[in-house]
Design a protein around this motif. Structure first.
Motif, PDB file in Angstrom:
ATOM      1  N   ASP A  12       0.862  -1.183   0.000  1.00 37.32           N
ATOM      2  CA  ASP A  12       0.000   0.000   0.000  1.00 37.32           C
ATOM      3  C   ASP A  12       0.897   1.230   0.000  1.00 37.32           C
ATOM      4  O   ASP A  12       1.839   1.334   0.806  1.00 37.32           O
ATOM      5  CB  ASP A  12      -0.905  -0.008   1.249  1.00 37.32           C
ATOM      6  CG  ASP A  12      -1.895   1.147   1.242  1.00 37.32           C
ATOM      7  OD1 ASP A  12      -3.011   0.964   0.768  1.00 37.32           O
ATOM      8  OD2 ASP A  12      -1.516   2.240   1.712  1.00 37.32           O
ATOM      9  N   ASP A  65       2.410   4.654   0.790  1.00 35.98           N
ATOM     10  CA  ASP A  65       2.391   5.487   1.994  1.00 35.98           C
ATOM     11  C   ASP A  65       1.936   6.905   1.661  1.00 35.98           C
ATOM     12  O   ASP A  65       2.393   7.500   0.671  1.00 35.98           O
ATOM     13  CB  ASP A  65       3.779   5.525   2.631  1.00 35.98           C
ATOM     14  CG  ASP A  65       4.232   4.151   3.117  1.00 35.98           C
ATOM     15  OD1 ASP A  65       5.457   3.880   3.084  1.00 35.98           O
ATOM     16  OD2 ASP A  65       3.357   3.360   3.525  1.00 35.98           O
ATOM     17  N   ARG A 121      -3.647  -4.925  -9.323  1.00 37.89           N
ATOM     18  CA  ARG A 121      -4.158  -3.814  -8.520  1.00 37.89           C
ATOM     19  C   ARG A 121      -5.345  -4.330  -7.731  1.00 37.89           C
ATOM     20  O   ARG A 121      -6.357  -4.732  -8.303  1.00 37.89           O
ATOM     21  CB  ARG A 121      -4.575  -2.650  -9.418  1.00 37.89           C
ATOM     22  CG  ARG A 121      -4.968  -1.399  -8.620  1.00 37.89           C
ATOM     23  CD  ARG A 121      -5.364  -0.267  -9.529  1.00 37.89           C
ATOM     24  NE  ARG A 121      -5.760   0.916  -8.772  1.00 37.89           N
ATOM     25  CZ  ARG A 121      -6.292   2.006  -9.301  1.00 37.89           C
ATOM     26  NH1 ARG A 121      -6.484   2.068 -10.619  1.00 37.89           N
ATOM     27  NH2 ARG A 121      -6.626   3.042  -8.549  1.00 37.89           N
ATOM     28  N   GLU A 134      -5.015   2.320  -3.854  1.00 38.38           N
ATOM     29  CA  GLU A 134      -3.557   2.356  -3.934  1.00 38.38           C
ATOM     30  C   GLU A 134      -2.923   1.058  -3.448  1.00 38.38           C
ATOM     31  O   GLU A 134      -1.734   1.007  -3.153  1.00 38.38           O
ATOM     32  CB  GLU A 134      -3.009   3.535  -3.116  1.00 38.38           C
ATOM     33  CG  GLU A 134      -3.231   3.438  -1.617  1.00 38.38           C
ATOM     34  CD  GLU A 134      -4.569   4.028  -1.176  1.00 38.38           C
ATOM     35  OE1 GLU A 134      -4.690   4.367   0.012  1.00 38.38           O
ATOM     36  OE2 GLU A 134      -5.482   4.145  -2.022  1.00 38.38           O
ATOM     37  N   GLU A 135      -3.698  -0.025  -3.351  1.00 43.79           N
ATOM     38  CA  GLU A 135      -3.191  -1.322  -2.906  1.00 43.79           C
ATOM     39  C   GLU A 135      -2.888  -2.204  -4.119  1.00 43.79           C
ATOM     40  O   GLU A 135      -3.672  -2.275  -5.070  1.00 43.79           O
ATOM     41  CB  GLU A 135      -4.210  -2.037  -2.017  1.00 43.79           C
ATOM     42  CG  GLU A 135      -4.339  -1.435  -0.634  1.00 43.79           C
ATOM     43  CD  GLU A 135      -5.265  -2.255   0.251  1.00 43.79           C
ATOM     44  OE1 GLU A 135      -5.184  -2.092   1.487  1.00 43.79           O
ATOM     45  OE2 GLU A 135      -6.061  -3.052  -0.289  1.00 43.79           O
ATOM     46  N   PHE A 184       6.199   2.565   0.009  1.00 43.35           N
ATOM     47  CA  PHE A 184       5.058   1.725   0.329  1.00 43.35           C
ATOM     48  C   PHE A 184       5.393   0.836   1.524  1.00 43.35           C
ATOM     49  O   PHE A 184       6.560   0.587   1.834  1.00 43.35           O
ATOM     50  CB  PHE A 184       4.655   0.859  -0.867  1.00 43.35           C
ATOM     51  CG  PHE A 184       5.700  -0.155  -1.282  1.00 43.35           C
ATOM     52  CD1 PHE A 184       6.605   0.131  -2.289  1.00 43.35           C
ATOM     53  CD2 PHE A 184       5.790  -1.391  -0.665  1.00 43.35           C
ATOM     54  CE1 PHE A 184       7.564  -0.785  -2.672  1.00 43.35           C
ATOM     55  CE2 PHE A 184       6.729  -2.319  -1.034  1.00 43.35           C
ATOM     56  CZ  PHE A 184       7.630  -2.011  -2.047  1.00 43.35           C
ATOM     57  N   ASP A 233      -2.316  -8.670   4.296  1.00 41.85           N
ATOM     58  CA  ASP A 233      -2.919  -7.374   4.623  1.00 41.85           C
ATOM     59  C   ASP A 233      -2.619  -6.994   6.075  1.00 41.85           C
ATOM     60  O   ASP A 233      -2.306  -5.823   6.380  1.00 41.85           O
ATOM     61  CB  ASP A 233      -4.427  -7.444   4.379  1.00 41.85           C
ATOM     62  CG  ASP A 233      -5.101  -6.107   4.567  1.00 41.85           C
ATOM     63  OD1 ASP A 233      -5.864  -5.951   5.521  1.00 41.85           O
ATOM     64  OD2 ASP A 233      -4.861  -5.205   3.754  1.00 41.85           O
ATOM     65  N   MET A 241       0.864  -5.843   6.253  1.00 41.57           N
ATOM     66  CA  MET A 241       1.004  -4.488   5.713  1.00 41.57           C
ATOM     67  C   MET A 241       0.618  -3.447   6.760  1.00 41.57           C
ATOM     68  O   MET A 241       1.300  -2.424   6.917  1.00 41.57           O
ATOM     69  CB  MET A 241       0.143  -4.362   4.457  1.00 41.57           C
ATOM     70  CG  MET A 241       0.233  -3.014   3.753  1.00 41.57           C
ATOM     71  SD  MET A 241      -0.982  -1.810   4.360  1.00 41.57           S
ATOM     72  CE  MET A 241      -2.487  -2.588   3.796  1.00 41.57           C
ATOM     73  N   TYR A 242      -0.466  -3.683   7.506  1.00 47.53           N
ATOM     74  CA  TYR A 242      -0.872  -2.727   8.536  1.00 47.53           C
ATOM     75  C   TYR A 242       0.149  -2.660   9.668  1.00 47.53           C
ATOM     76  O   TYR A 242       0.392  -1.586  10.247  1.00 47.53           O
ATOM     77  CB  TYR A 242      -2.257  -3.086   9.071  1.00 47.53           C
ATOM     78  CG  TYR A 242      -3.367  -2.570   8.196  1.00 47.53           C
ATOM     79  CD1 TYR A 242      -3.662  -1.208   8.129  1.00 47.53           C
ATOM     80  CD2 TYR A 242      -4.114  -3.436   7.401  1.00 47.53           C
ATOM     81  CE1 TYR A 242      -4.669  -0.733   7.313  1.00 47.53           C
ATOM     82  CE2 TYR A 242      -5.123  -2.969   6.576  1.00 47.53           C
ATOM     83  CZ  TYR A 242      -5.399  -1.614   6.531  1.00 47.53           C
ATOM     84  OH  TYR A 242      -6.390  -1.146   5.720  1.00 47.53           O
ATOM     85  N   LYS A 293       2.774  -0.398   8.462  1.00 52.52           N
ATOM     86  CA  LYS A 293       2.334   1.003   8.557  1.00 52.52           C
ATOM     87  C   LYS A 293       2.531   1.532   9.978  1.00 52.52           C
ATOM     88  O   LYS A 293       3.052   2.636  10.190  1.00 52.52           O
ATOM     89  CB  LYS A 293       0.859   1.102   8.170  1.00 52.52           C
ATOM     90  CG  LYS A 293       0.553   0.868   6.708  1.00 52.52           C
ATOM     91  CD  LYS A 293       0.781   2.097   5.867  1.00 52.52           C
ATOM     92  CE  LYS A 293       0.243   1.889   4.452  1.00 52.52           C
ATOM     93  NZ  LYS A 293       0.534   3.034   3.575  1.00 52.52           N
ATOM     94  N   LYS A 327       6.084   2.878   8.516  1.00 51.76           N
ATOM     95  CA  LYS A 327       5.920   2.935   7.055  1.00 51.76           C
ATOM     96  C   LYS A 327       7.239   2.611   6.334  1.00 51.76           C
ATOM     97  O   LYS A 327       8.298   2.536   6.942  1.00 51.76           O
ATOM     98  CB  LYS A 327       5.382   4.303   6.609  1.00 51.76           C
ATOM     99  CG  LYS A 327       4.035   4.644   7.227  1.00 51.76           C
ATOM    100  CD  LYS A 327       3.548   6.008   6.766  1.00 51.76           C
ATOM    101  CE  LYS A 327       2.204   6.336   7.435  1.00 51.76           C
ATOM    102  NZ  LYS A 327       1.693   7.659   7.034  1.00 51.76           N
TER     103      LYS A 327
END
Length: 514
Positions: free
Chosen positions: A392, A394, A431, A435-436, A476, A497, A500-501, A504, A508
């Motif tokens: 994703d 940033d 895609r 934006e992921e 990202f 997912d 990814m969080y 973040k 990031k």
């Protein structure tokens, strides 16, 4: 005094009887060894020396077997030892002597000697030509295989081609070549499947040259090098989707054509009625003219003139009505024709964009799901690892707010372009939404997948996104996980997912494995 006469030798039958008596008297088991020892004792002869099986087996273990001739002699040696056959053993030893066998050395000495062996120049050149002739059949998809082949050719054509250095390089090349050969076989099978799909599609096509031409163009595009198994799979899926959508479009087209036929029939019927009205009007005029010519008084002519005027008015009214109806039929026919043309255009767009994101050119959600199913099945079939990464961008909202949504779209395209340049040919980008993005990484362990994503992050720091003279750094956060089987595919995306969080929240521009 005469010399003593030697006793005549006993016949073998008598020696055998005495031998059996001794076996019974001495209570020995009747084994071949006991019988042979007592037989020689009765006959007064010496037994032959025992066959040295154990020492010969030890010699057999260290004899070389690199060449076909050496392997053949080694098999003969083993057979002679098993049969305890001295003449056969002698023949094998003579064969080894003719091959100029050197004394057996230790394993380390053998490795050192092999490392110093130089291949004959003609053999080295033949191997180099073999690699050169082999590469065109493998295509240009696997760049690493091409690099390995080029390195091998350079070593083979060097001043001194050492066997020790070439052995490991050839083993590695052969291992990678086995995968490339398997892919080429699958590509040929895929091409045959595509041809069958084209024939099936032609069978359900409307009889129109543009459709047939389009399908032929699709087949030519599918068979244009460079080919890959994943590309053929994608073309096959697209053709199946075209067949499905075309069947629906054909139904709508048939309905529109039926309505066109009804309009044409109504048009012809109305023209017939107009012709009939015109004939009636002309008949009335002829009758009135004849009656006028026969009238002798003016008062007889006036009613006839009124009849003519009335018929003329009726004909004019009928003509205006018919003209309006024909105009309406023409408008409806043009509308149906436009509807058919719109159906064709929609089918073209649907077949081109069914599985790809129109902005970035990467796979969309539907295309990703199909690619995931194919890769999971392939990984299970070959016993190879498969990883998936979800990334994703940033602070993408800040880019949209500050520079506008059009610039944000350009940033997505930039990320997709750089990703495709960094990834390997077998990796696939999709895609996933907004934006992921999701990346499928076949034949990749979890640690290696994380390294690939970090390499992509470093590459983005060297390739700034330019907009109106301003350089924008795109970063990202990504989560990476391994896919176990088909039932785990959706859970794998969920784990990626979550990773990814976590990336973040960790600051990031990071990669987290899950």
């Amino acid at each position: 005094m005469p010399p003593p006469q030697m006793a005549a030798p006993k016949p073998p039958s008598e020696i055998a009887r005495e031998t059996l008596k001794l076996l019974a008297q001495r209570r020995l088991s009747p084994t071949p060894e006991h019988y042979q020892a007592l037989y020689h004792e009765v006959a007064g002869t010496s037994p032959p020396p025992a066959f040295p099986v154990a020492p010969l087996r030890a010699i057999q273990r260290v004899l070389p077997a690199q060449t076909p001739a050496q392997k053949r002699l080694l098999n003969q040696f083993e057979h002679a030892v098993t049969q305890q056959h001295w003449p056969g053993l002698q023949s094998v030893l003579v064969g080894y002597a003719n091959l100029a066998i050197t004394p057996v050395s230790t394993a380390s000495d053998e490795r050192e000697a092999a490392a110093q062996v130089t291949l004959p120049p003609r053999l080295a050149e033949a191997l180099a030509r073999l690699l050169h002739n082999l590469l065109p059949a493998l295509g240009e998809d696997d760049t690493r295989l091409l690099e390995m082949a080029a390195e091998l050719q350079t070593q083979l054509r060097g001043p001194q081609a050492r066997a020790g250095a070439l052995e490991q390089a050839l083993a590695d090349f052969n291992h990678r070549l086995s995968f490339a050969a398997e892919d080429q076989s699958a590509i040929r099978a895929g091409l045959l499947t595509l041809l069958r799909l084209v024939f099936e599609n032609i069978a359900v096509l409307c009889v129109e040259d543009d459709w047939l031409h389009g399908q032929a163009q699709g087949l030519m595009a599918a068979s244009t090098p460079p080919l890959s198994l994943r590309r053929l799979d994608d073309v096959e899926r697209r053709l199946k989707d075209v067949i499905h959508k075309q069947a629906n479009a054909r139904e709508h087209t048939a309905q529109a054509q039926a309505q066109m036929r009804e309009l044409l029939a109504a048009f012809i019927e109305r023209l017939a009625r107009m012709d009939e009205s015109s004939s009636t009007y002309h008949n009335q005029l002829e009758q009135c003219a004849e009656r006028i010519s026969q009238a002798s008084r003016p008062q007889d002519i006036a009613p006839l003139l009124e009849e003519v005027i009335s018929a003329t008015r009726a004909m004019a009214l009928s003509t205006r009505v018919a003209h309006g109806e024909l105009q309406d039929l023409r408008s409806r026919a043009e509308a149906r024709h436009a509807e058919v043309e719109q159906l064709r255009q929609e089918l073209d767009r649907a077949s081109a964009q069914a599985r790809h994101d129109p902005l970035t050119g990467s796979l969309n959600r539907k295309g990703f799901d199909e690619a995931m199913s194919r890769e999971v099945a392939r990984a299970q079939r070959q016993g190879r690892p498969l990883c998936v990464a979800l990334l994703d961008i940033d602070d993408f909202k800040a880019i949209n707010d500050r520079l506008g949504h059009a610039t944000g779209d350009q940033a997505l395209v930039h990320l997709a372009d750089v990703t495709r340049q960094v990834l390997r040919p077998q990796d696939q980008l999709a895609r996933y939404g907004g934006e992921e993005f999701v990346i499928l990484l076949p034949d990749t362990e979890l640690d290696e997948a994380a390294q690939i994503m970090r390499r992509l992050q470093r590459e983005l720091t060297t390739r700034y996104f330019l907009t109106e003279g301003e350089r924008v750094l795109i970063t990202f956060s990504a989560g990476v996980t391994r896919v176990q089987d088909e039932s785990d595919s959706s859970d794998a995306v969920r784990r990626a997912d979550q990773g990814m969080y976590l990336a973040k929240r960790s600051g990031k521009n990071r990669v987290v494995t899950a």
